[in-house]
Design an enzyme around this catalytic site. Structure first.
Site, mmCIF file in Angstrom:
data_model
loop_
_atom_site.group_PDB
_atom_site.id
_atom_site.type_symbol
_atom_site.label_atom_id
_atom_site.label_comp_id
_atom_site.label_asym_id
_atom_site.label_seq_id
_atom_site.Cartn_x
_atom_site.Cartn_y
_atom_site.Cartn_z
ATOM 1 N N CYS A 37 -6.067 -6.800 1.952
ATOM 2 C CA CYS A 37 -3.911 -5.952 1.468
ATOM 3 C C CYS A 37 -4.720 -5.829 0.441
ATOM 4 C CB CYS A 37 -3.006 -6.657 2.362
ATOM 5 S SG CYS A 37 -1.383 -5.527 1.567
ATOM 6 N N HIS A 38 -3.671 -5.653 -1.046
ATOM 7 C CA HIS A 38 -4.313 -5.239 -1.839
ATOM 8 C C HIS A 38 -4.871 -6.758 -3.215
ATOM 9 C CE1 HIS A 38 -0.421 -3.067 -1.430
ATOM 10 N NE2 HIS A 38 -0.510 -2.099 -2.370
#
Length: 181
Positions: free
Chosen positions: A110-111
């Site tokens: 994800c991030h």
């Protein structure tokens, strides 16, 4: 199998996406490994289900008290706030970078690649992430692709990346393969 292997999960005190922590954690345990929660502060970390507070988890060690040499691999869970906070803590960034310097496998979802951008370890590598991180990765010298999971073997270590919680099954499998090699 990860028998006898210890995998670090690096998270900030607040903001980790719970499922991106708990699913890889379960996968490590099911593969016979030992997961350890490492944070920038002692005590408990606060996980989130997107923007809503979820469960808290006990920190096993802080980045002040451990080094990459004590672990066989690293998982960087996502959530927007988690890697954004981690990349502002020099010891957390150095801890992540040390896995690359030592040639140990790293898995980020994800991030989470924001922490790797700060650690300056993505140049020349192919990664995926949440789409909003793509420009940051490209600006740091990485090739960004929109795939469920990417396993990059450029450099000394294996880097596994995925985009989002929907990719967790593929992410966990690729990460366990990397940690087991």
């Amino acid at each position: 199998m990860l028998d006898g292997k210890t995998i670090a999960f690096l998270v900030a005190p607040e903001g980790v996406e719970q499922v991106e922590l708990t699913e890889p954690w379960k996968a490590v345990k099911q593969a016979g490994g030992t997961p350890r929660l490492v944070s920038t502060e002692p005590g408990r970390i606060q996980a989130f289900n997107h923007l809503d507070k979820a469960d808290t988890f006990v920190v096993d060690a802080t980045v002040d008290d451990v080094d990459a040499g004590s672990f066989d691999g690293l998982v960087l869970p996502g959530g927007v706030a988690n890697p954004d906070l981690l990349r502002t803590v020099p010891k957390a960034v150095a801890f992540a970078r040390a896995f690359f310097d030592a040639g140990k496998p790293v898995a980020a979802i994800c991030h989470a690649p924001w922490t790797l951008v700060e650690a300056d370890v993505v140049r020349g590598r192919t990664l995926t992430s949440w789409p909003s991180v793509a420009t940051d990765l490209r600006n740091a010298g990485a090739t960004w692709v929109d795939k469920e999971v990417v396993v990059c073997t450029a450099g000394l270590n294996m880097l596994v990346t995925s985009r989002k919680p929907d990719d967790l099954k593929a992410f966990c499998q690729a990460a366990m393969d990397a940690f087991g090699s």
